[in-house]
Write an enzyme that holds these catalytic residues in place. Structure first.
Site, mmCIF file in Angstrom:
data_model
loop_
_atom_site.group_PDB
_atom_site.id
_atom_site.type_symbol
_atom_site.label_atom_id
_atom_site.label_comp_id
_atom_site.label_asym_id
_atom_site.label_seq_id
_atom_site.Cartn_x
_atom_site.Cartn_y
_atom_site.Cartn_z
ATOM 1 N N LYS A 107 -7.493 1.737 -2.627
ATOM 2 C CA LYS A 107 -7.028 1.265 -1.316
ATOM 3 C C LYS A 107 -7.035 2.416 -0.293
ATOM 4 C CE LYS A 107 -4.834 -1.250 1.781
ATOM 5 N NZ LYS A 107 -5.507 -2.253 2.596
ATOM 6 N N THR A 126 0.869 -1.179 0.000
ATOM 7 C CA THR A 126 0.000 0.000 0.000
ATOM 8 C C THR A 126 0.904 1.225 0.000
ATOM 9 O OG1 THR A 126 -1.641 -1.166 1.313
ATOM 10 C CG2 THR A 126 -1.811 1.229 1.235
ATOM 11 N N LYS A 178 0.159 5.115 8.453
ATOM 12 C CA LYS A 178 0.634 5.414 7.096
ATOM 13 C C LYS A 178 -0.532 5.454 6.112
ATOM 14 C CE LYS A 178 1.428 2.106 4.652
ATOM 15 N NZ LYS A 178 1.601 0.989 3.740
HETATM 16 P P1 NAD Z 1 5.599 -6.109 7.470
HETATM 17 O O1 NAD Z 1 6.360 -4.987 8.060
HETATM 18 O O2 NAD Z 1 5.137 -7.227 8.327
HETATM 19 O O3 NAD Z 1 6.448 -6.755 6.269
HETATM 20 C C1 NAD Z 1 7.218 -6.013 5.372
HETATM 21 C C2 NAD Z 1 8.456 -6.823 5.029
HETATM 22 O O4 NAD Z 1 9.202 -6.103 4.043
HETATM 23 C C3 NAD Z 1 9.399 -7.012 6.250
HETATM 24 O O5 NAD Z 1 9.678 -8.394 6.413
HETATM 25 C C4 NAD Z 1 10.637 -6.211 5.877
HETATM 26 O O6 NAD Z 1 11.833 -6.775 6.378
HETATM 27 C C5 NAD Z 1 10.574 -6.251 4.357
HETATM 28 N N1 NAD Z 1 11.291 -5.173 3.689
HETATM 29 C C6 NAD Z 1 11.242 -3.841 3.951
HETATM 30 N N2 NAD Z 1 11.999 -3.164 3.071
HETATM 31 C C7 NAD Z 1 12.545 -4.088 2.233
HETATM 32 C C8 NAD Z 1 13.399 -4.020 1.102
HETATM 33 N N3 NAD Z 1 13.865 -2.853 0.643
HETATM 34 N N4 NAD Z 1 13.725 -5.171 0.478
HETATM 35 C C9 NAD Z 1 13.251 -6.360 0.927
HETATM 36 N N5 NAD Z 1 12.448 -6.492 1.984
HETATM 37 C C10 NAD Z 1 12.090 -5.375 2.627
HETATM 38 O O7 NAD Z 1 4.361 -5.424 6.709
HETATM 39 P P2 NAD Z 1 3.011 -6.135 6.238
HETATM 40 O O8 NAD Z 1 2.002 -6.079 7.325
HETATM 41 O O9 NAD Z 1 3.358 -7.419 5.573
HETATM 42 O O10 NAD Z 1 2.525 -5.070 5.137
HETATM 43 C C11 NAD Z 1 3.115 -4.998 3.839
HETATM 44 C C12 NAD Z 1 2.267 -4.063 2.993
HETATM 45 O O11 NAD Z 1 0.932 -4.587 2.905
HETATM 46 C C13 NAD Z 1 2.144 -2.655 3.600
HETATM 47 O O12 NAD Z 1 2.196 -1.705 2.584
HETATM 48 C C14 NAD Z 1 0.795 -2.693 4.294
HETATM 49 O O13 NAD Z 1 0.220 -1.395 4.405
HETATM 50 C C15 NAD Z 1 0.002 -3.612 3.361
HETATM 51 N N6 NAD Z 1 -1.109 -4.326 4.003
HETATM 52 C C16 NAD Z 1 -0.966 -4.941 5.212
HETATM 53 C C17 NAD Z 1 -2.065 -5.605 5.779
HETATM 54 C C18 NAD Z 1 -1.960 -6.306 7.114
HETATM 55 O O14 NAD Z 1 -3.023 -6.733 7.644
HETATM 56 N N7 NAD Z 1 -0.776 -6.480 7.678
HETATM 57 C C19 NAD Z 1 -3.292 -5.644 5.117
HETATM 58 C C20 NAD Z 1 -3.406 -5.018 3.874
HETATM 59 C C21 NAD Z 1 -2.317 -4.360 3.330
#
Ligand code: NAD
Length: 298
Positions: free
Chosen positions: A171, A96, A246
């Protein structure tokens, strides 16, 4: 391009179950992450994880990203994807992020002969694990058609909203609603408890009445009421409060870009930003309930 692995970068709360669901669906998936812990958790769950230096971007048929913020997607694309992927490689960004970064990256990708589709999701880690995500998609008709097999394998709903950035726009509006309704649920439970009502009974009432919504069903803020809600597990995310802050900031940014007043969205954005600044953003967004309940910030 039909050969080569599907690379999934970002194996956190969402990316890990997404990559595992794609693997189960029969795709040859290679996952990667900057975090050694995330890589380890992916490998322990049966996934094929490699370090970022070893990601086979040059051979990939598609590169799926599930990263926290727009700056992470830009940094990764610039350092490891845009100059490396073969022309024709499909880029699917499920993070997102803001509409303008998406549009700019899609244009840069197109200049390299790559097609980028924005496909942010709703449904949480449970939706990613069961292949029941909702995808909000933006991109060219051709790009979206090529992305369909992957999106349909991980989602029960795939909705195309128009050109690049439209998925992120949908979104932003969606999470504006989730942020505001979330606060309404948490405040309702704080008041119910303060009035001496039984939380489980109140939850049962709301679930079958007009107050029913996703947050109520899946993110009940009172520990022990919904067994698999983050509140019953020490407020482990779920959806981290930092990500909610965010998303609400992105919604305000989108609203500002078209001069649309979103008063409650603005209040919700301020409330979550203040919560994250004061208490940290790593717990589930439903943890804000504890502050509402205690009246600490009033
Ligand atoms: P998270 O922080 O659990 O996972 C993100 C992962 O990305 C981490 O493991 C981190 O180490 C990795 N990362 C960060 N920068 C990186 C890079 N440059 N190269 C490689 N890896 C990298 O976050 P999440 O909850 O999985 O969310 C991910 C996305 O999905 C976000 O944008 C969030 O807004 C969206 N989202 C999350 C949810 C939810 O319920 N958690 C639901 C819908 C959307």
């Amino acid at each position: 391009m039909s050969d080569g692995p599907v690379v999934v970068i970002g194996l956190g709360t969402m990316g890990r179950p997404l990559a595992l669901t794609l693997t189960r669906a029969g795709f040859d998936v290679v996952g990667s992450d900057v975090s050694p812990e995330a890589l380890k958790a992916f490998s322990s769950a049966g996934g094929r994880g490699v370090s970022l230096e070893q990601v086979p971007v040059t051979e990939a048929r598609a590169v799926v990203t599930m990263l926290p913020e727009g700056r992470d997607v830009r940094q990764l694309y610039e350092s490891a994807v845009l100059g490396a992927a073969r022309p024709g490689t499909l880029l699917i960004d499920c993070s997102t992020i803001d509409v303008s970064t998406t549009a700019a990256l899609a244009a840069e990708a197109s200049g390299q002969g790559l097609e980028m589709v924005d496909a942010p999701v709703s449904g949480g880690p449970e939706g990613a694990a069961s292949g029941a995500l909702s995808f909000m998609v933006g991109g060219s008709e051709d790009g979206v058609e090529r992305a369909m097999p992957y999106l349909q394998a991980a989602g029960s709903r795939v909705m195309w909203f128009g050109p690049s950035g439209s998925g992120q726009a949908a979104k932003a509006c969606h999470n504006l609603i989730v942020g505001i309704t979330g606060l309404a649920v948490f405040e309702g439970f704080a008041l119910a408890e303060a009035l001496g009502l039984d939380a489980a009974r109140f939850h049962e009432l709301c679930s079958g009445a007009a107050a029913a919504c996703w947050t109520l069903e899946h993110r009940c803020p009172v520990p022990g009421v919904v067994a698999d809600a983050p509140s019953s597990n020490g407020y482990e995310p779920g959806f981290a409060a930092a990500l909610m802050a965010k998303d609400l900031r992105l919604a305000q940014q989108a609203a500002g870009s078209v001069g649309c007043a979103t008063e409650f969205g603005s209040l919700a954005a301020e409330r979550f930003a203040a919560f994250v600044e004061r208490y940290g953003g790593s717990r589930d967004y439903s943890a804000i309930y504890q502050i509402i309940r205690s009246g600490a910030d009033s």
